[in-house]
Every structure is written in C-alpha cells, then in structure tokens.
Design a protein around this motif. Sequence first.
Motif, PDB file in Angstrom:
ATOM      1  N   ILE A   1       0.835  -1.202   0.000  1.00  0.00           N
ATOM      2  CA  ILE A   1       0.000   0.000   0.000  1.00  0.00           C
ATOM      3  C   ILE A   1       0.870   1.251   0.000  1.00  0.00           C
ATOM      4  O   ILE A   1       0.631   2.202  -0.766  1.00  0.00           O
ATOM      5  N   LEU A   2       1.912   1.249   0.824  1.00  0.00           N
ATOM      6  CA  LEU A   2       2.801   2.403   0.898  1.00  0.00           C
ATOM      7  C   LEU A   2       3.504   2.637  -0.433  1.00  0.00           C
ATOM      8  O   LEU A   2       3.540   3.772  -0.951  1.00  0.00           O
TER       9      LEU A   2
ATOM     10  N   ALA B   1      -1.314  -7.961 -14.753  1.00  0.00           N
ATOM     11  CA  ALA B   1      -2.632  -7.347 -14.906  1.00  0.00           C
ATOM     12  C   ALA B   1      -3.180  -6.883 -13.560  1.00  0.00           C
ATOM     13  O   ALA B   1      -3.786  -5.807 -13.456  1.00  0.00           O
ATOM     14  N   MET B   2      -2.956  -7.690 -12.538  1.00  0.00           N
ATOM     15  CA  MET B   2      -3.454  -7.354 -11.206  1.00  0.00           C
ATOM     16  C   MET B   2      -2.828  -6.061 -10.690  1.00  0.00           C
ATOM     17  O   MET B   2      -3.478  -5.258 -10.019  1.00  0.00           O
TER      18      MET B   2
ATOM     19  N   PRO C   1      -6.474  -0.548  -9.847  1.00  0.00           N
ATOM     20  CA  PRO C   1      -6.475   0.173  -8.568  1.00  0.00           C
ATOM     21  C   PRO C   1      -7.138  -0.630  -7.449  1.00  0.00           C
ATOM     22  O   PRO C   1      -8.110  -1.345  -7.668  1.00  0.00           O
ATOM     23  N   LEU C   2      -6.589  -0.519  -6.265  1.00  0.00           N
ATOM     24  CA  LEU C   2      -7.012  -1.220  -5.048  1.00  0.00           C
ATOM     25  C   LEU C   2      -6.615  -2.697  -5.088  1.00  0.00           C
ATOM     26  O   LEU C   2      -6.032  -3.206  -4.125  1.00  0.00           O
ATOM     27  N   LEU C   3      -6.935  -3.373  -6.189  1.00  0.00           N
ATOM     28  CA  LEU C   3      -6.543  -4.776  -6.290  1.00  0.00           C
ATOM     29  C   LEU C   3      -5.021  -4.909  -6.316  1.00  0.00           C
ATOM     30  O   LEU C   3      -4.484  -5.922  -5.861  1.00  0.00           O
ATOM     31  N   ASN C   4      -4.330  -3.875  -6.815  1.00  0.00           N
ATOM     32  CA  ASN C   4      -2.873  -3.965  -6.883  1.00  0.00           C
ATOM     33  C   ASN C   4      -2.233  -4.023  -5.495  1.00  0.00           C
ATOM     34  O   ASN C   4      -1.104  -4.500  -5.353  1.00  0.00           O
TER      35      ASN C   4
END
Length: 247
Positions: A36-37, A214-215, A219-222
């Motif tokens: 996330i960071l 792809a993942m 956004p968010l899923l990454n």
Amino acid sequence: MSSNPISGAGYLLEGLKLLFKPGIRPFVLIPLLINILVFSLLVWLGVDQFEQLMDRFLPDDESWLAWLRWLLWPLFAIAIILVVFYTFTVIANLIASPFNGLLAEKVELYLGGKLGDQPAGAKQIMKEVLPSILSELRKLLYFLLRAIPLLLLFLIPVINLAAPFLWILFSAWFLALEYGDYPMANHSLPFKEQHQRLKRVRMTSLAFGGGLTAMMMVPLLNFLAMPAGVAGATVFWHQQLQKLPKG
C-alpha cells in the motif's frame, strides 16, 4: 507435467482466496502494508510526472503531428506504467522479502505441505533477512541484464511499436521467477534450479506472471498483488513445481 495458461491463472486466483483464510491472514498484513505504501507513492508520482513526459516526448496539441500523440499514447502509457510499476514492485519485494518467505511457509503448511524444522516468528524472520535480501538482489541483477536491452528497443523507430508487448511478456516471466522464489527458497532450491523448473512449464509460468502484471494495473486490487503472488506461487509449487524432476 502439462503446461497451460489456464492452470497458471488458476494458481493466482487460488492464492488470492487463501489470503482471507483465518490461519493465513495475520501473515498477509506486513506485505500488504508495504505494498500500500509503495503503490500509493507510485500513484502520486505517476499523476505528477506522466503528463510532463507526454509533453516532452510527443508533439503538443498545436503541432501538425498531434495525431501521433493519440496513436502512440496508449503504447507509451503502457510502457511507462509497466516500467515504473515494476521498479517499485522490486523495491517493495526487497523490503518485504523476509515476510514473504514466512507467508509462503504458512500457505504451504495450510495446503498440507511439509517443511524442515525452522525457528518460528521473529527469530525466523531475523535469520532469513540477509539470505532474502541477497536473493532479491540476485533477481534484480537478472532483471536488469535483460530489461536494459529491452528498454533500448523503445528508442528504435518501428521496432518500438513492438517494445511494449515484449516488455509485457518479459514482465510476466520475471514475476513468475520473482514470486516462485519464495516457496522454492523455503526448500533450499538455488535460483538456477528454480529457473529450470519454471521453464519446463513455461506457459503456466507466463500465465501466472501475466495475471500478476494485470493485477498490478487494477487500482485497489494492486495492493493485494504481492501477497497474492506469494500465496499463488506457493500453490503453484505445491501442486506442480515440486513434482518436477531436478536438474
């Protein structure tokens, strides 16, 4: 052993589902926070710099060549996104590598696999810090020796139209190597042996790495890409890679 893209994508999906299992969730937290960071920093940097790069390297709207901007923009955008995303992914994996090894161990035990006797918790993490960092640096060297020639293709007219697709293919392969290392390193397999096993099921490996690529773009899923990659690679190892002969 068969090699097909369907099973490669399936391993990643299974890994994603495993992240939410009660016995595994606590070991996802640190890799997730690191991801996330890193990706938050990436998004800020991308928004701030991308338009400047477009203005510098492609004609502006007032130029008679402005149509090239719309023709090349998608290819250029894909190239920049992949390069920047992967650079930050390498950094995130370098920081999180000891915790990723522990996550791979817990996933394998959940799947019914067996590991040798190892110290648990913080002691194990401290013991694995140096080997994990050295392993990440070795993979980084492997990446750079192949990525630099690929990046040079972006500067060659005509050939540069194919460069983003070659980069996507290379990224998929390298992400399979990157995340496949965690469960295989837990069994003391050297990098050369890891490489050989993944090559024997190349289509499966490419599909697994392609799914991760792809993942990372979603956004968010990454944010879940790193722990899902570790868990998925462990499923890949448990169900297929460990059954391949050595050498």
